[in-house]
Design a protein around this motif. Sequence first.
Motif, mmCIF file in Angstrom:
data_model
loop_
_atom_site.group_PDB
_atom_site.id
_atom_site.type_symbol
_atom_site.label_atom_id
_atom_site.label_comp_id
_atom_site.label_asym_id
_atom_site.label_seq_id
_atom_site.Cartn_x
_atom_site.Cartn_y
_atom_site.Cartn_z
ATOM 1 N N MET A 85 0.841 -1.196 0.000
ATOM 2 C CA MET A 85 0.000 0.000 0.000
ATOM 3 C C MET A 85 0.881 1.254 0.000
ATOM 4 S SD MET A 85 -3.221 0.747 2.507
ATOM 5 C CE MET A 85 -4.448 1.973 2.095
ATOM 6 N N PRO A 86 0.665 2.185 -0.924
ATOM 7 C CA PRO A 86 1.482 3.404 -0.979
ATOM 8 C C PRO A 86 1.390 4.209 0.316
ATOM 9 C CG PRO A 86 0.169 3.168 -2.962
ATOM 10 C CD PRO A 86 -0.326 2.143 -1.998
ATOM 11 N N TRP A 87 2.519 4.758 0.765
ATOM 12 C CA TRP A 87 2.524 5.517 2.006
ATOM 13 C C TRP A 87 1.663 6.769 1.913
ATOM 14 C CZ3 TRP A 87 3.893 3.608 6.408
ATOM 15 C CH2 TRP A 87 4.803 2.548 6.453
ATOM 16 N N LEU A 88 1.520 7.318 0.716
ATOM 17 C CA LEU A 88 0.704 8.526 0.578
ATOM 18 C C LEU A 88 -0.765 8.269 0.911
ATOM 19 C CD1 LEU A 88 2.163 10.067 -2.726
ATOM 20 C CD2 LEU A 88 2.482 10.878 -0.379
ATOM 21 N N LEU A 89 -1.183 7.008 0.802
ATOM 22 C CA LEU A 89 -2.581 6.684 1.106
ATOM 23 C C LEU A 89 -2.829 6.494 2.602
ATOM 24 C CD1 LEU A 89 -3.507 4.171 -1.748
ATOM 25 C CD2 LEU A 89 -4.089 6.591 -1.575
ATOM 26 N N VAL A 90 -1.763 6.330 3.369
ATOM 27 C CA VAL A 90 -1.902 6.051 4.805
ATOM 28 C C VAL A 90 -2.617 7.186 5.536
ATOM 29 C CG1 VAL A 90 -0.671 5.629 6.961
ATOM 30 C CG2 VAL A 90 0.023 4.444 4.854
ATOM 31 N N PRO A 91 -2.213 8.488 5.348
ATOM 32 C CA PRO A 91 -2.934 9.574 6.044
ATOM 33 C C PRO A 91 -4.415 9.623 5.675
ATOM 34 C CG PRO A 91 -0.865 10.374 5.138
ATOM 35 C CD PRO A 91 -1.084 9.014 4.558
ATOM 36 N N ILE A 92 -4.711 9.438 4.378
ATOM 37 C CA ILE A 92 -6.109 9.451 3.942
ATOM 38 C C ILE A 92 -6.873 8.297 4.583
ATOM 39 C CG2 ILE A 92 -7.626 9.275 1.931
ATOM 40 C CD1 ILE A 92 -5.355 10.496 0.277
ATOM 41 N N TYR A 93 -6.214 7.151 4.615
ATOM 42 C CA TYR A 93 -6.806 5.959 5.231
ATOM 43 C C TYR A 93 -7.095 6.193 6.711
ATOM 44 C CZ TYR A 93 -6.821 1.142 7.049
ATOM 45 O OH TYR A 93 -7.133 -0.028 7.680
ATOM 46 N N ALA A 94 -6.131 6.805 7.421
ATOM 47 C CA ALA A 94 -6.291 7.072 8.858
ATOM 48 C C ALA A 94 -7.405 8.082 9.112
ATOM 49 C CB ALA A 94 -4.973 7.580 9.439
#
Length: 289
Positions: A85-94
Amino acid sequence: MPAAVLLPMLIFVGVIKLTLAAAGRNKRYPFDVSVSHRVAGQSVLSEFNDKSADLFGHLIMLTFLFNLPFIYVGAYKLLGIEKVMPWLLVPIYAIGIIYILVKTIRTTKSRNNLRLGLEAEWFVSSELHNIEATGYKVFHDIQCEKFNIDHLVVGPNGVFAIETKGKRKPTNSKTTAKKSQEHVVNVKGKILEFPNYTDTNIIEQATRQAKWATNWLTEATGEKIAVCPVVTIPGWFVKIITKPILPVIATKTLSHQIPKLYGQQLCQEQIKRITHQVKQKTLRTDNLI
């Protein structure tokens, strides 16, 4: 992200919709729901069901979000591709998880408050059954302009609009003395003193609703009909400190106290005319619970 990630969920939603549609097809009630009368707490019950559906949706979304990383990686693996999973998606996911968590908490609190109100109205309704045996007419969930009257009692000594309030009892008592008072509401004029706070809105609300019902019944029947407001708080002992501006009655004593109230003396013909008008305000008019 490949379409394979969302495809199973879309298939699942489609199957559920088709199943529900098939279950309800070619089925109808053997009677006309719209001419039946509303039961105690029906407006609250509809809101409670809506909140329950919202809560179910939030929980489904949380389940999906918590499993999204595994679905993402697993979908690629099914295609024979190694992917993280791309790290850029982590904040959006959180942020998505936090947002749904907050909505879940708020919906749960709102649902719990609605359940308290619903149980309170059912409790009052069961107590009012006793007064019906003495010739009084009892109606529930009267639909008014942007609000509803919980219960309306019509009898020879007047018309009484009963406002029911479900209030939780405190659970943080530290001393025996305080515990002995925790279920008591002190009435001081238009102020209701609970163990942890005071309230003036309840009596003001009951007064407004009774005034609206007075104007409505006066216009509908063509004669002056005075509706008296009454407040009851199920499960609480009522202690009168100073004379209230309207009756505040313990729920367990409603069937005994209402016949003792001094309202407007009504003859049987007046009761029939009032009852006819009230019945029109309690029709279901739809098949929604």
